[in-house]
Design a protein around this motif. Structure first.
Motif, PDB file in Angstrom:
ATOM      1  N   ARG A   1      37.460  30.649  38.169  1.00 55.08           N
ATOM      2  CA  ARG A   1      36.148  31.257  37.929  1.00 55.08           C
ATOM      3  C   ARG A   1      36.271  32.776  37.843  1.00 55.08           C
ATOM      4  O   ARG A   1      35.477  33.528  38.386  1.00 55.08           O
ATOM      5  CB  ARG A   1      35.126  30.851  39.004  1.00 55.08           C
ATOM      6  N   SER A   2      37.320  33.203  37.110  1.00 56.25           N
ATOM      7  CA  SER A   2      37.583  34.627  36.945  1.00 56.25           C
ATOM      8  C   SER A   2      38.218  34.870  35.583  1.00 56.25           C
ATOM      9  O   SER A   2      38.532  33.930  34.856  1.00 56.25           O
ATOM     10  CB  SER A   2      38.518  35.123  38.054  1.00 56.25           C
ATOM     11  N   LYS A   3      38.435  36.141  35.298  1.00 55.49           N
ATOM     12  CA  LYS A   3      39.237  36.503  34.138  1.00 55.49           C
ATOM     13  C   LYS A   3      40.671  36.029  34.413  1.00 55.49           C
ATOM     14  O   LYS A   3      41.090  35.966  35.565  1.00 55.49           O
ATOM     15  CB  LYS A   3      39.236  38.017  33.937  1.00 55.49           C
ATOM     16  N   VAL A   4      41.402  35.742  33.356  1.00 55.56           N
ATOM     17  CA  VAL A   4      42.804  35.331  33.504  1.00 55.56           C
ATOM     18  C   VAL A   4      43.636  35.967  32.403  1.00 55.56           C
ATOM     19  O   VAL A   4      43.112  36.379  31.366  1.00 55.56           O
ATOM     20  CB  VAL A   4      42.967  33.789  33.459  1.00 55.56           C
ATOM     21  N   VAL A   5      44.928  36.031  32.663  1.00 60.03           N
ATOM     22  CA  VAL A   5      45.868  36.520  31.667  1.00 60.03           C
ATOM     23  C   VAL A   5      47.078  35.594  31.669  1.00 60.03           C
ATOM     24  O   VAL A   5      47.481  35.094  32.722  1.00 60.03           O
ATOM     25  CB  VAL A   5      46.272  37.992  31.947  1.00 60.03           C
ATOM     26  N   THR A   6      47.639  35.364  30.490  1.00 60.54           N
ATOM     27  CA  THR A   6      48.854  34.558  30.380  1.00 60.54           C
ATOM     28  C   THR A   6      50.017  35.340  30.952  1.00 60.54           C
ATOM     29  O   THR A   6      50.286  36.461  30.525  1.00 60.54           O
ATOM     30  CB  THR A   6      49.151  34.212  28.905  1.00 60.54           C
ATOM     31  N   ALA A   7      50.710  34.753  31.933  1.00 65.52           N
ATOM     32  CA  ALA A   7      51.881  35.399  32.530  1.00 65.52           C
ATOM     33  C   ALA A   7      53.168  34.869  31.915  1.00 65.52           C
ATOM     34  O   ALA A   7      54.136  35.616  31.752  1.00 65.52           O
ATOM     35  CB  ALA A   7      51.893  35.193  34.040  1.00 65.52           C
ATOM     36  N   SER A   8      53.195  33.583  31.599  1.00 69.95           N
ATOM     37  CA  SER A   8      54.390  33.016  30.973  1.00 69.95           C
ATOM     38  C   SER A   8      54.033  31.698  30.291  1.00 69.95           C
ATOM     39  O   SER A   8      53.062  31.038  30.656  1.00 69.95           O
ATOM     40  CB  SER A   8      55.507  32.774  31.998  1.00 69.95           C
ATOM     41  N   ILE A   9      54.847  31.383  29.316  1.00 69.27           N
ATOM     42  CA  ILE A   9      54.771  30.083  28.649  1.00 69.27           C
ATOM     43  C   ILE A   9      56.163  29.491  28.739  1.00 69.27           C
ATOM     44  O   ILE A   9      57.127  30.088  28.243  1.00 69.27           O
ATOM     45  CB  ILE A   9      54.336  30.203  27.172  1.00 69.27           C
TER      46      ILE A   9
END
Length: 169
Positions: A49-57
């Motif tokens: 329930r927050s902003k998120v960012v991709t850290a790894s794939i």
């Protein structure tokens, strides 16, 4: 606070159209990766329930080609959490509606997202409650995958130093 894994479950379904395909009339790998990142981000946002960012794939394992005219179905859910990080599994299936074939697993990937507060600082995320034994296994094995990612990230940092100069110097 903990949340059930099923609360993050997200499904994305799309037709595979001509602009989505390569010269073999199969879905571009890059297009599929964009779909995977998108559906995983939604699952991560549902959980945190927050902003998120991709850290790894992690690697995307392509198991079946997805053809022009197929329907691609992506299912995502949070499978393991750290303090501010979330591992998301994305399962990709393909379905050919005209001939009535069953859905086939076409690809899967694990991604890691980090929850962010309004100032874009890491934010603590809720823990997980697996809904069944299969999901419990995913959560229990998540730490091993996380450790593998930490080692890979350290190698990437070393490579960053290697690539800081021109290759032909």
């Amino acid at each position: 606070m903990e949340k059930k894994m099923s609360e993050s479950y997200t499904v994305k379904t799309s037709n595979v159209m001509p602009p989505d395909t390569n010269n073999h009339h199969t879905l571009y790998g890059g297009r599929l990766m964009a779909y995977i990142d998108d559906v995983a981000a939604i699952a991560a946002r549902r959980h945190s329930r927050s902003k998120v960012v991709t850290a790894s794939i992690d690697s995307v394992d392509f198991l079946e080609p997805i053809h022009l005219g197929d329907v691609v179905i992506l299912e995502a859910l949070v499978t393991h959490t750290g303090k501010s990080s979330m591992e998301i599994l994305v399962k990709v299936s393909k379905e050919t509606l005209e001939n009535g074939t069953d859905k086939k697993l076409a690809a899967f990937s694990f991604l890691t997202f980090v929850a962010l507060d309004d100032d874009l600082n890491p934010l603590e995320v809720p823990g997980l409650i697996p809904d069944n034994e299969r999901l419990k296994w995913l959560d229990e094995t998540g730490e091993e995958r996380s450790e593998h990612r930490r080692h890979r990230r350290e190698r990437s940092k070393a490579l960053r130093e290697f690539f800081a100069t021109d290759l032909f110097d």
